[in-house]
Design a protein around this motif. Structure first.
Motif, PDB file in Angstrom:
ATOM      1  N   LEU A  22       4.504  -1.455 -39.283  1.00 40.27           N
ATOM      2  CA  LEU A  22       3.365  -2.301 -39.640  1.00 40.27           C
ATOM      3  C   LEU A  22       2.057  -1.575 -39.363  1.00 40.27           C
ATOM      4  O   LEU A  22       1.098  -1.678 -40.142  1.00 40.27           O
ATOM      5  CB  LEU A  22       3.429  -3.612 -38.848  1.00 40.27           C
ATOM      6  N   GLN A  23       2.005  -0.856 -38.279  1.00 39.23           N
ATOM      7  CA  GLN A  23       0.807  -0.056 -37.963  1.00 39.23           C
ATOM      8  C   GLN A  23       0.513   0.927 -39.099  1.00 39.23           C
ATOM      9  O   GLN A  23      -0.629   1.062 -39.548  1.00 39.23           O
ATOM     10  CB  GLN A  23       1.027   0.706 -36.651  1.00 39.23           C
ATOM     11  N   PHE A  24       1.564   1.597 -39.563  1.00 34.95           N
ATOM     12  CA  PHE A  24       1.404   2.530 -40.690  1.00 34.95           C
ATOM     13  C   PHE A  24       0.918   1.783 -41.932  1.00 34.95           C
ATOM     14  O   PHE A  24       0.010   2.241 -42.637  1.00 34.95           O
ATOM     15  CB  PHE A  24       2.747   3.213 -40.963  1.00 34.95           C
ATOM     16  N   ALA A  25       1.543   0.630 -42.203  1.00 33.09           N
ATOM     17  CA  ALA A  25       1.209  -0.118 -43.417  1.00 33.09           C
ATOM     18  C   ALA A  25      -0.238  -0.592 -43.414  1.00 33.09           C
ATOM     19  O   ALA A  25      -0.901  -0.633 -44.461  1.00 33.09           O
ATOM     20  CB  ALA A  25       2.151  -1.309 -43.556  1.00 33.09           C
ATOM     21  N   LEU A  26      -0.733  -0.936 -42.228  1.00 28.80           N
ATOM     22  CA  LEU A  26      -2.112  -1.416 -42.115  1.00 28.80           C
ATOM     23  C   LEU A  26      -3.105  -0.283 -41.896  1.00 28.80           C
ATOM     24  O   LEU A  26      -4.311  -0.519 -41.789  1.00 28.80           O
ATOM     25  CB  LEU A  26      -2.217  -2.413 -40.954  1.00 28.80           C
TER      26      LEU A  26
END
Length: 220
Positions: A15-19
């Protein structure tokens, strides 16, 4: 992917990567220390505590659709990498297999529980640790499993086993002494001498290393 049943370090970093968030940004958003975010990258299987599960649920729900797509793709890539790593690990693992002959009979062991690979009856085998000589492992593990002393006559070859995906090195061995007995009762249910003509009644011929099958047919 609309729901995450349980957030782990792997999900949180995806999720960190996606955001497109830095460690500092994600830590600030969740109200945690930066080192906690960093730890998720090192321990992907860590299950996060309940309050973080809820916070990440909210963060994911508020994410734009494009970020959710990136999140799903990131998880798919991570899963694919994990599968390849597991395959590579299996390939690196080497087993020494002993095909022990006593006249017209060959030594077989039966696993107590059918392995996930589907292997039940097989030839005595042992894992070869780094630096060990496979032929010595074949002899030693045969004695440890069955009480049979043997010596290696020749190496028959090697392959990646079609079921277990482990690299196997096969050794043709001559019987020296000892009565066949089940010395590893935790792993094995039985040990026996099978006539070479009956081996395929125990092990499907398609699972037997072809040079072994040819040799056993020729010796019968």
């Amino acid at each position: 992917m609309d729901v995450v049943d349980q957030w782990t370090g792997r999900h949180a970093t995806a999720l960190q990567f996606a955001l497109r968030m830095s460690h500092d940004e994600l830590a600030a958003r969740l109200g945690i220390a930066k080192r906690t975010v960093a730890a998720w990258h090192e321990k992907a299987d860590t299950v996060l505590r309940n309050e973080l599960q809820q916070a990440l649920d909210t963060l994911f729900e508020q994410a734009p659709q494009a970020a959710k797509i990136r999140f799903a793709r990131r998880l798919q890539e991570a899963d694919a990498s994990a599968i390849e790593a597991a395959k590579d690990s299996a390939v690196r693992l080497t087993a020494a297999i002993s095909v022990v002959l006593k006249g017209d009979n060959v030594l077989l062991v039966c696993r107590r529980d059918s392995e996930p690979s589907g292997i039940t009856w097989q030839f005595p085998a042992g894992v070869v640790k780094p630096g060990a000589r496979p032929e010595m492992i074949a002899v030693r593990e045969t004695l440890a499993e069955t009480g049979v002393h043997c010596k290696v006559r020749e190496e028959l070859g090697d392959r990646i086993h079609p079921l277990s995906k482990v690299r196997c090195k096969y050794f043709l061995c001559d019987y020296l002494a000892g009565g066949a007995e089940n010395r590893d009762t935790e792993e094995n249910a039985s040990v026996l001498w099978s006539p070479t003509t009956d081996v395929t009644n125990f092990i499907p011929p398609e699972n037997i290393f072809p040079p072994i099958l040819q040799y056993l047919k020729g010796s019968s």
